[in-house]
Design an enzyme around this catalytic site. Structure first.
Site: not given
Ligand code: PLP
Length: 398
Positions: A93, A115, A381
């Protein structure tokens, strides 16, 4: 005019029949300003220089592309993990938060609003605002403030003001309404940072471009390790879809690369407690764009469920709705239990504790027919520290 591809929406922000900007009249000036300026600003030489310097020196990019040998052996094929979990603040993010805050500064904005549901996007935004010395206000449902105390504490330590949304269900939807109201009331000095590839045009395209650094790196890294820059598959979890959009971006118009998006099935797709939007949703408008939305026959948005806060969202970005509808993307889903099992498996095999969101992508490996000749890249992610309480509750399983 630029042609639309899977990568780029048309000039009105449509990916196929999804996207656009469905916003109240009073937001038009703000969104117009962003739409008319974002591309020029983003591709200015100085902007690119500052953005990439921060990605390198502050975030720690490029993140490694790691050949997970024991996991590969388990599935009898080659699996590379794109280590977004190693970014500063622990997930992808931050890439988007840096991009948007730099852009806001060049638009002359003095105030950032956002938000947040679980608080991950709020923390990333508060982090970059601290770095840049810019005021940060985060709207968060009152119920979420209670549930996500550690992230609320992080945001406050980082200097952000966290304002509770006390109407409706006191969760993300209500926080979004408050943020939009704030933006309407402060049209000239405020930028609204949206945290995924959702929202009115140009947000989905802008966020996808900021996150596209993920696939840009994957291409270069694969070339070095395997001699070829294209993998056979890219797998990523999808909440709104920003890590998936970033991991897919430079492969979207490469038809040989299979794009696998993994949604949260919660207790099961048909259990009534899920967030598998492409399986359950219908076309509708959510958060300012037309996409697939989980809704009742009369258009009421359905409360989603996932064990992972980041996937607990009743919509999906318009790029992904188009990938689904056109068949370019393969959409799978993993249940809460599948994700937890996949997380424990990765811990034991590779010494990496993944975020619950990313664990959904890992769980999808079980559903794929593999020949043994694949080169799979899986977007990890985020890291699992934030999910430790949930993992502790499931410890008896291992
Ligand atoms: C917020 C988040 C997601 C989901 O958000 P996307 O916009 O779909 O990528 C996925 N993995 C992690 C670790 C997150 O913090």
């Amino acid at each position: 005019m630029e042609q639309t591809t899977y990568q780029r929406p048309d000039e009105h922000g449509y990916y196929g029949s999804f996207g656009g900007a469905y916003i109240p009249e009073m937001l038009h000036p703000n969104v117009e300003e962003l739409k008319s300026r974002y591309l020029d600003i983003m591709y200015e030489e100085n902007f690119q220089k500052e953005f990439h310097a921060l990605l390198r020196d502050y975030v720690g990019r490029p993140t490694p592309l790691f050949l997970a040998e024991r996991l590969s052996k388990q599935y009898n094929t080659a699996i590379y993990l794109k280590r977004e979990d190693l970014n500063h603040t622990g997930a992808h993010k931050i890439n988007n938060a840096i991009g948007q805050v730099l852009l806001a500064q060049r638009l002359g904005k003095k105030r950032i609003i956002a938000e947040t549901g679980a608080g991950q996007h709020g923390v990333a935004t508060a982090t970059v605002c601290a770095l840049k010395g810019i005021e940060c206000i985060v709207y968060m449902g009152e119920k979420d403030i209670e549930r996500q105390a550690p992230n609320v504490a992080r945001m406050r330590m980082l200097g952000a003001t966290v304002i509770p949304a006390v109407s409706g269900s006191k969760t993300l939807k209500d926080a979004t309404n408050e943020a939009i109201r704030d933006w309407i009331n402060n049209p000239t000095d405020t930028h609204y940072v949206i945290g995924s590839v959702v929202g009115p045009h140009p947000y989905p395209d802008m966020v996808a471009r900021f996150q596209s650094v993920i696939s840009e790196e994957i291409k270069a890294q694969l070339k070095v390790t395997t001699g070829k820059e294209l993998p056979s598959h890219v797998i990523a979890c999808v909440g709104g879809g920003s890590n998936a959009a970033g991991a897919f971006y430079h492969f979207l118009d490469e038809p040989s690369v299979q794009l696998v998006a993994v949604e949260a099935a919660g207790h099961g797709v048909n259990s009534g407690r899920s967030a598998a939007t492409t399986q359950l949703g219908n076309p509708g408008v959510l958060h300012g764009s037309k996409s697939l939305v989980m809704q009742t026959a009369d258009g009421q948005v359905v409360e989603p469920h996932s064990i992972s806060a980041g996937l607990d969202y009743p919509g999906i970005g318009p790029m992904h709705a188009h990938l689904f509808k056109s068949g370019r993307g393969t959409f799978l889903s993993a249940t809460d239990d599948d994700a937890v099992a996949a997380a424990f498996n990765l811990c034991k095999l590779e010494g990496i504790i993944p975020a619950l969101e990313s664990s959904h992508a890992l769980a999808a490996l079980n559903q794929m027919k593999l020949s043994g000749k694949e080169t799979i890249v899986l977007c990890l992610s985020g890291r699992g520290d934030k999910d430790l309480a949930t993992y502790m509750n499931k410890m008896d399983r291992i």
